[in-house]
Design a protein around this motif. Structure first.
Motif, mmCIF file in Angstrom:
data_model
loop_
_atom_site.group_PDB
_atom_site.id
_atom_site.type_symbol
_atom_site.label_atom_id
_atom_site.label_comp_id
_atom_site.label_asym_id
_atom_site.label_seq_id
_atom_site.Cartn_x
_atom_site.Cartn_y
_atom_site.Cartn_z
ATOM 1 N N THR A 1 24.662 -17.623 -3.572
ATOM 2 C CA THR A 1 25.148 -17.626 -2.206
ATOM 3 C C THR A 1 26.473 -18.348 -2.188
ATOM 4 N N GLY A 2 27.410 -17.802 -1.446
ATOM 5 C CA GLY A 2 28.768 -18.299 -1.556
ATOM 6 C C GLY A 2 29.085 -19.444 -0.632
ATOM 7 N N GLY A 3 28.052 -20.064 -0.068
ATOM 8 C CA GLY A 3 28.309 -21.187 0.804
ATOM 9 C C GLY A 3 27.027 -21.947 1.016
ATOM 10 N N THR A 4 27.045 -22.945 1.919
ATOM 11 C CA THR A 4 25.857 -23.737 2.198
ATOM 12 C C THR A 4 24.920 -22.948 3.098
ATOM 13 N N ILE A 5 23.655 -22.786 2.668
ATOM 14 C CA ILE A 5 22.677 -22.040 3.437
ATOM 15 C C ILE A 5 22.032 -22.957 4.462
ATOM 16 N N THR B 1 23.953 -11.058 5.462
ATOM 17 C CA THR B 1 24.224 -11.569 6.808
ATOM 18 C C THR B 1 22.981 -12.313 7.273
ATOM 19 N N TYR C 1 27.277 -14.297 3.797
ATOM 20 C CA TYR C 1 27.291 -14.997 2.523
ATOM 21 C C TYR C 1 27.499 -13.987 1.409
ATOM 22 N N GLU C 2 28.328 -14.355 0.440
ATOM 23 C CA GLU C 2 28.575 -13.498 -0.721
ATOM 24 C C GLU C 2 27.830 -14.064 -1.924
ATOM 25 N N GLU C 3 27.080 -13.218 -2.607
ATOM 26 C CA GLU C 3 26.421 -13.653 -3.830
ATOM 27 C C GLU C 3 27.449 -13.952 -4.917
ATOM 28 N N ASP C 4 27.088 -14.870 -5.775
ATOM 29 C CA ASP C 4 27.906 -15.185 -6.943
ATOM 30 C C ASP C 4 27.010 -15.055 -8.173
ATOM 31 N N THR D 1 26.049 -8.670 -0.336
ATOM 32 C CA THR D 1 26.607 -9.367 0.818
ATOM 33 C C THR D 1 25.493 -9.527 1.834
ATOM 34 N N VAL E 1 25.847 -15.028 10.053
ATOM 35 C CA VAL E 1 26.741 -15.695 9.102
ATOM 36 C C VAL E 1 26.711 -14.906 7.791
#
Length: 306
Positions: free
Chosen positions: A226-230, A282, A288-291, A280, A286
């Protein structure tokens, strides 16, 4: 999606039928032929370092100890029963029961397999395919010598009655000793599919279950890619844009190794998987992009045939 699946199915049929450079290993075909001479039982014990499916995995490793028993009839029909014991110290439990029935065959350089599998996952399981209810798999392998080609398709039905189709192709070569008791088979595989199973996993596990295994539904959402804080609060809406999209999911490099000392067979399988096309998500509006990360995992096993 149906049009995309038809296109990729046609592509795999074309690749499988017109590329003479691909082949299946002769020693593997020989083993299948010998298997069909008489009916037998086989008891197997294997260990896998992490539960990885097409490059997708949970942020918490899932090492499994897998005992299984198989009955193979000389006609080609077989049945397998097994369970997976999660060996992680703070999560120890039987995580999965499964049963498989199938049919395999060998005709000169061509071999094939068709099977149906039913999955029974523990409600606390964080396995990436823990929302899968059943699967149907068909595969073909052909030996062109010295290169082999295999192609397979798998159809998943998950607990929400959604479905996924996967297609794969693998090319490899077998190095076999003159006594045929040791074999090593480097191979490369490509895997295509949709991701409804993965969306259900995110909904019910990443964002909807307690990561300690208590099943309290805390929804912490900590996980791979996840590309950010969940958010730590329980989410109400999770949508994966790629869930219905049929696309390249992974490229795998593997090195299966077998040693046969009848009635025992010892195997080791190291795998390097490079996931493709991260999702990707939602989550409550919000994005979030997977990494996704390249992953190395391995499996070792021993079987006894009687």
């Amino acid at each position: 999606m149906k049009l995309q699946i038809l296109k990729f199915s046609l592509l795999f049929l074309i690749v499988f039928s017109v590329n003479p450079i691909f082949a299946q290993d002769k020693s593997e075909t020989t083993r299948s032929s010998k298997n069909s001479e008489a009916s037998y039982f086989s008891i197997n014990l294997s260990f896998i370092s992490d539960a990885v499916y097409l490059g997708r995995k949970d942020s918490i490793t899932a090492p499994y100890l897998n005992p299984s028993i198989m009955y193979h009839n000389k006609s080609g029909f077989y049945a397998i029963g097994s369970f997976s014991y999660l060996t992680k110290s703070d999560q120890s439990r039987i995580d999965l029961f499964l049963g498989t029935i199938g049919y395999d065959f060998t005709s000169k350089n061509l071999s094939g397999d068709f099977s149906i599998t039913k999955y029974f996952f523990n409600t606390d399981s964080y396995n990436v395919i823990s929302e899968v209810d059943a699967g149907i798999t068909a595969s073909l392998k052909y030996d062109f010598n010295p290169i082999y080609l295999s192609a397979s398709s798998t159809y998943f039905i998950d607990t929400s009655s959604n479905s996924d189709l996967f297609l794969s192709a693998e090319i490899g070569h077998d190095f076999v000793t003159s006594t045929k008791d040791f074999q090593i088979s480097p191979s490369i595989g490509v895997y295509f599919g949709s991701q409804n199973f993965y969306e259900e996993y995110y909904i019910n596990n990443r964002f909807g279950s307690d990561r300690t295994g208590s099943g309290s539904g805390s929804g912490s959402g900590s996980g791979q890619g996840t590309g950010g804080t969940i958010p730590t609060t329980t989410t109400t809406t999770v949508v994966m844009q790629e869930s219905e999209k049929f696309d390249l999911m992974a490229i795998e490099f593997s090195l299966p190794i077998w040693y046969i000392n009848k009635p025992f067979i010892i195997s080791f399988l190291p795998v390097l998987v490079i996931p493709q096309n991260p999702a990707t998500l939602t989550v409550d509006s919000v994005i979030y992009e997977e990494d996704l990360e390249t992953t190395f995992y391995w499996m070792a096993g021993i079987s006894y045939r009687f």
